[in-house]
Design a protein around this motif. Structure first.
Motif, short mmCIF file in Angstrom:
data_model
loop_
_atom_site.label_atom_id
_atom_site.label_comp_id
_atom_site.label_asym_id
_atom_site.label_seq_id
_atom_site.Cartn_x
_atom_site.Cartn_y
_atom_site.Cartn_z
N HIS A 197 0.86 -1.47 0.06
CA HIS A 197 -0.17 0.13 -0.01
C HIS A 197 1.14 1.46 0.19
CE1 HIS A 197 -2.86 3.49 0.82
NE2 HIS A 197 -2.24 2.56 2.41
N MET B 235 -1.77 7.06 5.95
CA MET B 235 -3.37 8.03 6.50
C MET B 235 -2.55 8.85 7.48
SD MET B 235 -7.33 7.90 7.43
CE MET B 235 -7.35 7.51 8.57
N ASN C 198 -4.80 -5.44 -0.55
CA ASN C 198 -3.89 -5.66 -1.11
C ASN C 198 -3.81 -6.94 -1.35
OD1 ASN C 198 -3.73 -2.91 -1.36
ND2 ASN C 198 -2.12 -3.02 0.06
N ARG D 135 0.94 3.63 -2.97
CA ARG D 135 0.90 5.17 -2.81
C ARG D 135 1.49 6.30 -3.09
NH1 ARG D 135 0.93 9.16 1.74
NH2 ARG D 135 -1.65 10.28 1.96
N HIS E 74 -6.22 0.52 -7.38
CA HIS E 74 -6.09 -0.32 -9.12
C HIS E 74 -6.34 -1.42 -8.60
CE1 HIS E 74 -2.69 -1.57 -11.69
NE2 HIS E 74 -2.83 -0.40 -12.31
N ASP F 95 -10.63 6.12 -13.74
CA ASP F 95 -12.35 6.52 -13.10
C ASP F 95 -11.93 8.34 -13.59
OD1 ASP F 95 -13.77 7.36 -11.29
OD2 ASP F 95 -14.42 4.92 -11.12
N LEU G 212 -5.66 -3.33 -5.06
CA LEU G 212 -4.72 -2.52 -5.19
C LEU G 212 -4.18 -1.30 -4.32
CD1 LEU G 212 -1.15 -2.37 -4.16
CD2 LEU G 212 -1.12 -1.10 -5.65
N SER G 213 -4.89 -0.85 -2.75
CA SER G 213 -5.33 0.58 -2.73
C SER G 213 -3.47 1.33 -3.10
CB SER G 213 -5.20 0.27 -0.90
OG SER G 213 -4.12 0.01 -0.82
N ALA G 214 -4.37 2.27 -3.40
CA ALA G 214 -3.29 3.24 -3.08
C ALA G 214 -3.45 4.49 -2.88
CB ALA G 214 -3.51 3.92 -5.22
N ASP G 215 -4.75 4.36 -2.20
CA ASP G 215 -4.42 5.70 -1.61
C ASP G 215 -5.99 6.56 -0.99
OD1 ASP G 215 -4.00 8.56 -0.59
OD2 ASP G 215 -4.34 9.87 -2.05
N LEU G 216 -5.88 6.54 0.93
CA LEU G 216 -7.23 6.42 1.64
C LEU G 216 -6.74 7.89 1.50
CD1 LEU G 216 -9.58 5.77 3.23
CD2 LEU G 216 -7.35 4.92 5.42
N HIS G 217 -8.00 8.67 1.54
CA HIS G 217 -8.26 10.56 1.52
C HIS G 217 -9.42 10.90 2.23
CE1 HIS G 217 -6.90 14.05 1.95
NE2 HIS G 217 -8.10 14.86 1.26
N THR H 194 -8.50 5.40 -3.26
CA THR H 194 -8.40 4.49 -4.92
C THR H 194 -7.28 3.61 -4.73
OG1 THR H 194 -7.72 7.22 -4.88
CG2 THR H 194 -7.25 5.76 -6.63
N VAL I 125 -7.86 2.12 -12.71
CA VAL I 125 -7.66 3.24 -11.39
C VAL I 125 -8.83 3.70 -10.89
CG1 VAL I 125 -6.85 5.25 -10.17
CG2 VAL I 125 -5.31 4.17 -11.26
N VAL I 126 -9.22 2.70 -10.03
CA VAL I 126 -11.24 3.21 -9.10
C VAL I 126 -11.12 4.17 -8.40
CG1 VAL I 126 -12.18 1.80 -10.78
CG2 VAL I 126 -11.78 0.80 -8.55
N HIS I 127 -12.09 4.76 -8.29
CA HIS I 127 -12.55 5.31 -7.05
C HIS I 127 -13.75 4.79 -5.78
CE1 HIS I 127 -9.74 8.24 -7.10
NE2 HIS I 127 -9.78 8.31 -8.86
N ILE J 150 -7.41 1.61 -17.75
CA ILE J 150 -8.43 2.88 -17.36
C ILE J 150 -8.13 3.66 -16.28
CG2 ILE J 150 -11.05 2.58 -17.54
CD1 ILE J 150 -10.74 -0.20 -18.53
N ALA K 189 -7.91 -1.19 3.83
CA ALA K 189 -7.20 -0.52 2.77
C ALA K 189 -5.44 -1.59 2.50
CB ALA K 189 -6.57 0.81 2.89
N ASN K 190 -5.36 -2.26 4.28
CA ASN K 190 -4.43 -3.13 3.54
C ASN K 190 -5.00 -4.70 3.14
OD1 ASN K 190 -1.86 -0.65 4.79
ND2 ASN K 190 -3.49 -1.53 6.41
#
Lengths: 130, 172
Positions: free
Chosen positions: A87, B1, B124, A91, B142, A107, B130-135, B140, B103-105, A105, B120-121
């Motif tokens: 992660h 985070m 994976n 990130r 992948h 989003d 695969l979690s790219a970002d937690l906000h 976000t 990449v999806v949200h 793709i 989020a972990n």
């Protein structure tokens, strides 16, 4: 009694082969996958499973409390740390705008969110870098 | 985070309890790693140091796993991890490399806090994510294959994590 031992030996053998195969897949994934996200995705899963199988095989082979508990602790730590590490890598790659594979793709919401916070710098993530 | 700083002194009742729990946990871990004792000359300083380090990095906050939730979660997690490993192996070994990344949200239904980070972990190790970002409750992700029915899949994982932490999911 002898029959049971043979079955156990075969089971351990199968586990070790499977573990080694998953580790091989992890290495292949690094080579074949096109960008950092797909590589991380491939690696995190296959390494965890591969190591899990290998350590489980050790547990069955030695059948000692000391080895078993340590192998179990190692499995637990791997299952806890690999997802966190992947992660963090994913990130930092995403926020620093590492280019995605061209076939990825995106989003629409991500595009809409762009600029509302620092990164992801998708606009310059394309062709200029690399 | 980055979580908001919660100043809990280790000398307050709650802080002391948290510190003790960690001290015991690290001691047990040392005992396991050294096969039931031995080497405590190194072990005791290491355990104390680890306790202070962990308190400094992550102040004790109130969260717990439900014992029954843990029992339900572990087999699910192991099975899904195995599925994840098999899925990714198939893709990596296939001559045509069948991936269709996206990449999806995803807006989390879990309440803010440890359960979101845990989720989020967790994903994976699940098939293709695969979690790219937690906000602020937005994750976000992948995806290795955009064709996967990820919305339902993620909702199911969220339900499992909510069950583990004993928290309620937000309704949309």
């Amino acid at each position: 009694m002898a029959g049971e031992t043979v079955i156990l030996e075969v089971f351990i053998f199968v586990l070790m082969i499977l573990g080694a195969l998953f580790m091989l897949v992890a290495a292949l994934g690094i080579l074949r996958m096109p960008d950092v996200f797909t590589r991380m995705s491939c690696n995190a899963k296959s390494v965890t499973i591969g190591l899990g199988f290998l350590l489980f095989a050790f547990m069955l082979h030695f059948r000692e409390l000391g080895v078993g508990s340590r192998a179990l602790a190692t499995i637990a730590f791997i299952a806890l740390t690999i997802p966190v590490a992947s992660h963090r890598i994913g990130r930092s790659a995403y926020l620093s705008g590492v280019s995605l594979w061209e076939g990825t793709i995106r989003d629409e919401l991500g595009e809409a969110l762009k600029g509302t916070r620092e990164g992801p710098h998708k606009e310059d993530a394309g062709d200029e870098k690399r | 985070m980055r979580r908001g700083k919660r100043e809990i002194s280790i000398f307050s009742g709650k802080g002391l309890y948290g510190a003790l729990v960690r001290l015991v946990a690290f001691s047990l871990l040392w005992a396991v790693l050294t096969q039931g004792g031995g080497g405590w000359i190194i072990g005791v300083p290491a355990v104390v140091l680890a306790t202070f380090l962990s308190l400094g990095l992550h102040a004790p906050i109130s969260w717990r796993w439900r014992p029954m939730g843990v029992l339900r979660f572990i087999p699910y997690f192991l099975w899904q991890s195995l599925r994840g490993g098999i899925d990714v192996s198939r893709r990596a070994l296939h001559p045509k490399l069948p991936i269709d990344p996206a990449v999806v949200h995803h807006t989390l239904l879990l309440p803010p806090g440890p359960s979101q980070v845990f989720f989020a972990n967790t994903i994976n190790l699940l098939p293709g994510t695969l979690s790219a970002d937690l906000h602020e409750g937005h994750l976000t992700i992948h995806m290795l294959d955009a064709g996967l029915e990820y919305v339902m899949e993620l909702k199911r994982v969220e339900e499992r994590v909510a069950d583990l932490f004993g928290v309620e999911l937000k309704r949309r």
